[in-house]
Scaffold this active site. Structure first.
Site, PDB file in Angstrom:
ATOM      1  N   ASN A 179      40.381 132.088  68.746  1.00 49.53           N
ATOM      2  CA  ASN A 179      39.365 132.492  67.783  1.00 49.53           C
ATOM      3  C   ASN A 179      37.967 132.200  68.307  1.00 49.53           C
ATOM      4  O   ASN A 179      37.009 132.911  68.002  1.00 49.53           O
ATOM      5  CB  ASN A 179      39.569 131.782  66.443  1.00 49.53           C
ATOM      6  CG  ASN A 179      40.668 132.423  65.608  1.00 49.53           C
ATOM      7  OD1 ASN A 179      40.884 133.622  65.661  1.00 49.53           O
ATOM      8  ND2 ASN A 179      41.369 131.613  64.838  1.00 49.53           N
ATOM      9  N   HIS A 209      35.063 123.038  74.283  1.00 51.25           N
ATOM     10  CA  HIS A 209      34.610 124.429  74.354  1.00 51.25           C
ATOM     11  C   HIS A 209      33.265 124.465  75.077  1.00 51.25           C
ATOM     12  O   HIS A 209      32.371 123.670  74.784  1.00 51.25           O
ATOM     13  CB  HIS A 209      34.436 125.022  72.958  1.00 51.25           C
ATOM     14  CG  HIS A 209      35.649 124.867  72.091  1.00 51.25           C
ATOM     15  ND1 HIS A 209      36.799 125.597  72.275  1.00 51.25           N
ATOM     16  CD2 HIS A 209      35.890 124.064  71.021  1.00 51.25           C
ATOM     17  CE1 HIS A 209      37.689 125.255  71.374  1.00 51.25           C
ATOM     18  NE2 HIS A 209      37.170 124.329  70.598  1.00 51.25           N
TER      19      HIS A 209
END
Length: 256
Positions: A179, A209
């Site tokens: 996502n 991330h």
């Protein structure tokens, strides 16, 4: 504001508790339908939702967005989702867009587990020359994904890349893990132009991330180490918080 939620998992529970304004829950199986002890109305179908619901929040994943999203939007109810990876499916993207236009509603994409999307959106106006997203997670977090076919996740003793490709490929192959890649693509250079690298790393405990972007604006690097929700190690705490923030922005007179 009357709020409805799709799902009853960890993210849904966090959102429900934080907002304290949930009116109805759209569930996918038969648990007691009707008023439960917590006072929430549980229904199985969109057409059973009360007429006064202002906004629905999708906390149940790609399949739930595909199943219920178009019907919700066509009823004129705004929808907030963290299932951004589902929008890599061009057919679903088109169905959601058409349903929103017919219903006069909006599909709002919560930022999920990542930040810096506002910077990417602004940079896209001037033109982006390169956007790369790198997702690094402990091996066990990749269980149930194609990473199992490429790496021995149980015996891995050093960081190993198991995917390199476009954001569209990542979101399609890793629907439960990508996502973030989809969020970066939608905010910036698009699904095809956004490069993605996914890594299993036994030396870390958190999900990491990183976004690197360059363009007419200059360049930036964004790095975040995300924690999971206490009651589900697979659910991002920041993803749940981003949903609450999206609703708060919708209610605020001054928005940033």
């Amino acid at each position: 504001m009357k709020i409805g939620i799709i799902g009853e998992g960890a993210i849904a529970r966090y959102v429900c508790t934080s907002l304290n304004a949930t009116h109805a829950v759209l569930v996918r199986s038969e648990p007691p339908v009707g008023k439960d002890n917590d006072g929430l109305l549980r229904v199985l179908h969109v057409n059973e939702l009360p007429g006064d619901v202002d906004v629905m929040i999708d906390c149940a994943g790609h399949a739930a967005l595909a199943e219920h999203g178009p019907a919700i939007l066509e009823r004129g109810i705004d929808l907030v989702t963290v299932s951004l990876g589902a929008l890599a499916d061009t057919d679903l993207y088109s169905r959601l867009n058409s349903a929103a236009e017919r219903g006069g509603a909006r599909l709002r994409l919560a930022s999920g587990s990542i930040g810096a999307l506002d910077c990417l959106r602004a940079a896209q106006v001037g033109g982006l020359s390169e956007v790369t997203y790198t997702g690094r997670k402990p091996p066990q977090s990749w269980k149930g994904s194609p990473a199992e076919d490429r790496l021995d996740l149980d015996t891995l003793d050093q960081a190993a890349t198991h995917f390199e490709g476009s954001a569209r490929q990542a979101a399609t192959l890793y629907p439960k893990n990508a996502n973030v890649a989809a969020a970066v693509a939608l905010a910036g250079a698009g699904f095809e132009a956004t490069k993605v690298r996914l890594i299993a790393d036994p030396g870390i405990a958190a999900n990491i991330h990183e976004v690197k972007a360059s363009g007419a604006f200059g360049s930036f690097t964004f790095h975040i180490e995300g924690r999971a929700l206490p009651d589900n190690p697979r659910s991002s705490a920041l993803a749940a918080m981003s949903v609450v923030a999206a609703i708060e922005r919708q209610q605020s007179a001054i928005v940033i």
